[in-house]
Design an enzyme around this catalytic site. Structure first.
Site, short mmCIF file in Angstrom:
data_model
loop_
_atom_site.label_atom_id
_atom_site.label_comp_id
_atom_site.label_asym_id
_atom_site.label_seq_id
_atom_site.Cartn_x
_atom_site.Cartn_y
_atom_site.Cartn_z
N ASP A 50 5.17 10.18 7.06
CA ASP A 50 5.97 9.06 7.81
C ASP A 50 6.67 8.49 6.63
O ASP A 50 7.69 7.83 6.85
CB ASP A 50 5.02 8.08 8.47
CG ASP A 50 4.89 8.40 9.78
OD1 ASP A 50 5.20 9.45 10.21
OD2 ASP A 50 4.31 7.59 10.50
N ASN A 94 8.39 12.28 13.39
CA ASN A 94 7.57 11.31 14.60
C ASN A 94 7.22 9.98 14.07
O ASN A 94 6.30 9.25 14.60
CB ASN A 94 6.40 12.16 15.36
CG ASN A 94 6.17 11.38 16.60
OD1 ASN A 94 7.23 10.53 17.07
ND2 ASN A 94 5.07 11.69 17.31
N ARG A 124 10.37 8.67 22.88
CA ARG A 124 9.62 7.41 22.41
C ARG A 124 10.85 6.30 22.84
O ARG A 124 11.83 6.62 22.33
CB ARG A 124 9.33 7.48 21.14
CG ARG A 124 8.03 8.26 21.11
CD ARG A 124 7.34 8.16 19.74
NE ARG A 124 6.69 6.99 19.39
CZ ARG A 124 6.32 6.83 18.32
NH1 ARG A 124 6.31 7.48 17.12
NH2 ARG A 124 5.65 5.51 18.20
N ASP A 312 -3.60 0.62 17.06
CA ASP A 312 -3.83 1.62 16.40
C ASP A 312 -5.49 2.06 16.27
O ASP A 312 -5.68 3.18 15.72
CB ASP A 312 -3.09 1.76 15.12
CG ASP A 312 -1.66 2.03 15.16
OD1 ASP A 312 -1.21 2.18 16.32
OD2 ASP A 312 -0.99 1.88 14.05
N GLU A 340 2.49 8.47 19.50
CA GLU A 340 2.54 9.84 19.10
C GLU A 340 2.23 10.67 20.36
O GLU A 340 2.71 11.77 20.60
CB GLU A 340 1.54 10.17 18.01
CG GLU A 340 2.00 9.77 16.82
CD GLU A 340 1.88 8.28 16.29
OE1 GLU A 340 1.95 7.30 17.45
OE2 GLU A 340 1.97 7.75 15.31
N HIS A 383 -2.14 12.15 14.97
CA HIS A 383 -3.12 11.92 13.71
C HIS A 383 -4.51 11.25 14.14
O HIS A 383 -5.27 11.41 13.81
CB HIS A 383 -2.35 11.54 12.63
CG HIS A 383 -1.48 9.95 12.84
ND1 HIS A 383 -1.45 9.22 11.97
CD2 HIS A 383 -0.83 9.68 14.08
CE1 HIS A 383 -0.85 8.08 12.81
NE2 HIS A 383 -0.14 8.47 13.84
N ARG A 384 -4.02 10.04 14.88
CA ARG A 384 -5.26 9.22 15.41
C ARG A 384 -6.25 9.97 16.56
O ARG A 384 -7.18 9.46 16.19
CB ARG A 384 -4.80 7.98 15.75
CG ARG A 384 -3.89 7.21 14.64
CD ARG A 384 -3.81 5.61 14.75
NE ARG A 384 -2.76 5.33 13.94
CZ ARG A 384 -2.77 5.06 12.49
NH1 ARG A 384 -4.02 5.64 12.07
NH2 ARG A 384 -1.99 4.69 11.72
N LYS A 409 0.64 13.08 9.13
CA LYS A 409 1.79 11.86 9.50
C LYS A 409 1.36 10.73 8.55
O LYS A 409 2.26 9.99 8.09
CB LYS A 409 1.36 11.70 10.82
CG LYS A 409 2.61 10.80 11.30
CD LYS A 409 2.52 10.34 12.94
CE LYS A 409 3.84 9.72 13.30
NZ LYS A 409 3.58 8.12 13.20
O1 LIG Z 1 5.20 -1.98 12.61
C1 LIG Z 1 4.22 -1.17 12.44
O2 LIG Z 1 4.22 -1.08 10.98
C2 LIG Z 1 3.59 -0.67 13.14
C3 LIG Z 1 3.53 -1.11 14.58
C4 LIG Z 1 2.75 -0.87 15.72
O3 LIG Z 1 3.69 -0.13 16.65
P1 LIG Z 1 4.16 -1.13 18.06
O4 LIG Z 1 4.61 -2.36 17.47
O5 LIG Z 1 4.92 0.00 18.62
O6 LIG Z 1 2.79 -1.12 18.72
C5 LIG Z 1 1.70 0.36 15.17
O7 LIG Z 1 1.39 0.98 16.27
C6 LIG Z 1 2.47 1.31 14.46
O8 LIG Z 1 1.40 2.41 14.00
C7 LIG Z 1 3.05 0.77 13.09
C1 LIG Z 2 1.97 4.63 16.33
C2 LIG Z 2 1.89 5.11 15.22
O1 LIG Z 2 3.07 5.22 14.44
P1 LIG Z 2 4.53 4.92 14.59
O2 LIG Z 2 4.81 4.11 15.73
O3 LIG Z 2 5.14 4.45 13.27
O4 LIG Z 2 5.00 6.41 14.76
C3 LIG Z 2 0.58 5.43 14.29
O5 LIG Z 2 0.85 5.53 12.99
O6 LIG Z 2 -0.31 5.15 15.05
#
Ligand SMILES: O=C(O)C1=C[C@@H](OP(=O)(O)O)[C@@H](O)[C@H](O)C1
Ligand SMILES: C=C(OP(=O)(O)O)C(=O)O
Length: 427
Positions: A50, A94, A124, A312, A340, A383-384, A409
């Protein structure tokens, strides 16, 4: 690594660990440092897919980024707001943060930019962000017209003004707009429509913007006022990743051990440290230090909890819930279906394989622990899913995680770190 890994049961885990840098802070710091006046040095940065797609994309936009992956130090030559490349085709794999933050950032440029990712990224949503950018004076569209990437942005700069932004699908739209907004021709006022999800990430955005010299009037997060301004380059230390830390705290809960995560505190910028409060409600003990948080496991109880702010960590909680003495219900996370993978439906399916009775709700799930059994866990390239459900194998023999490299990721060395902490080998 092979395409499967079998987790070995471990005795109660006693130890401490420093997780890698925060994905969310690394990718925010990279964007802000790129737009800043002068150079920035980011320490403790995350090295993973990422953050690599973010760095590669910034380079393609003509921004100089030097990267010492071994020392986890990144140097960024800020452009003062200019985007040198007039054209770019960016690949973000992703990474939701990368595509949402960069779509807003390139809107401040002058040229034509395309952003695309892997097939799941093309499912997405990003339409609400594009709608708001259009209202702020930018021509942009979803290439196939389905409201998802690929995204095409044709721009001569962000005009600015007042616009609404939807809050109920992803907070990343708002965070991306906030970080780009100081470079609009006039100030930007954003009114959030619908209940804002993942609020702590928006507070994190305001905090890091302020650290680089731009103050947002964020109020109660329903209306945000971002004045014109310029970030100032600086040295910036990235916190360890709190979402990654949840697996180690979860491991303490599941094995009845005691795990200290270094480098985080109750005051961390990352809302996910509140996962410890969930474990506390389940019966674990939590000790907050100045620069560490320790979870001491014990017999765990089922709970009912709204995890909208810390979505998360839902999968980590679900893994712990399998060992509870009663049902656990998680609500408030309808937005988890857009990540994801569908982190409600797909999570329910894998938990059932492990022996639980699971009721899927529109915005969450109820997990009724049953007699546990080993299973081959499908990870859906999430990944989670891999990192959380591996924890079950620390107590239950026969848990196999398929496609374990999907942790690249955000955490390429996850299984090695977990095995070391647990004092066992995984096959
Ligand atoms: O702003 C960020 O860094 C994130 C916001 C969250 O997403 P959502 O706002 O789509 O829930 C989280 O799930 C993602 O892993 C990171
Ligand atoms: C939702 C996640 O990532 P992102 O939305 O940044 O792809 C995550 O890391 O759980």
């Amino acid at each position: 690594m092979t395409s499967r890994i079998e987790i070995s049961p471990a005795p109660p885990i006693l130890g401490s660990i420093l997780p890698p840098g925060s994905k969310s802070l690394t990718n925010r710091a990279l964007v802000i440092a790129a737009l800043a006046e002068g150079d920035s040095v980011l320490t403790g940065a995350l090295e993973s897919e990422d953050t690599h797609v973010m760095i590669d994309s910034l380079r393609q936009l003509g921004i100089e980024v030097q990267h010492d992956s071994h020392a986890k130090v990144i140097r960024v030559a800020g452009t003062g707001g200019a985007i040198p490349a007039r054209e770019a085709d960016l690949f973000v794999a992703n990474s939701g943060t990368t595509i949402r933050f960069l779509t807003a950032m390139v809107a401040t440029g002058d040229g034509k930019y395309r952003l695309d990712g892997i097939p799941r990224m093309r499912e997405r949503p990003i339409k609400d962000l594009l709608d708001t950018l259009s209202r702020l004076g930018v021509t942009c569209r979803s290439e196939t017209g389905n409201g998802c990437p690929p995204v095409v942005v044709e721009t001569t700069g962000l005009v600015g003004g007042a616009a609404k932004i939807a809050g109920d699908i992803s907070s990343q739209y708002l965070s991306g707009l906030m970080m780009a907004a100081p470079y609009a021709a006039s100030g930007v006022t954003l009114e959030v429509v619908g209940e804002l999800v993942s609020k702590p990430y928006v507070q994190m955005t305001a905090a890091i913007m302020s650290d680089f010299g731009v103050t947002v009037d964020a109020g109660d997060l329903t209306k945000l006022v971002i004045p014109p301004g310029k970030y100032q380059g600086r040295e910036y230390a990235i916190e360890p990743d709190a979402s990654a830390a949840s697996y180690f705290w979860g491991a303490a809960a599941i094995t009845g051990g005691s795990v200290t995560v270094e480098g985080l505190s109750r005051e961390a910028l990352q809302g996910d440290v509140a996962f410890c409060e969930c474990l506390e409600q389940m019966g674990c003990q939590v000790e907050y230090g100045e620069n560490s948080i320790k979870v001491i496991g014990s017999r765990v109880h089922g709970i009912c909890i709204d995890m909208n702010a810390i979505s998360d960590t839902v999968q980590t909680l679900a893994a712990v819930a399998l060992f509870a003495d009663g049902p656990t219900t998680v609500t408030g996370v309808a937005h988890n279906r857009h990540k994801e993978t569908d982190r409600i439906g797909d999570l329910a399916r894998e938990l059932r394989k492990l022996g639980a009775i699971v009721e899927e709700l529109e915005d969450g799930l109820t997990i009724i622990p049953g007699k546990l059994q080993g299973a081959e866990i499908e990870t859906y390239n999430d990944h989670r899913m891999a990192m959380s459900l591996a924890l079950v194998g620390l107590r239950q023999p026969g848990v196999v995680i398929l496609n374990p490299t999907c942790t690249n990721k955000t955490y390429p060395h996850y299984f090695a770190d977990l095995a070391r902490l647990a004092g066992v080998n995984f096959q």
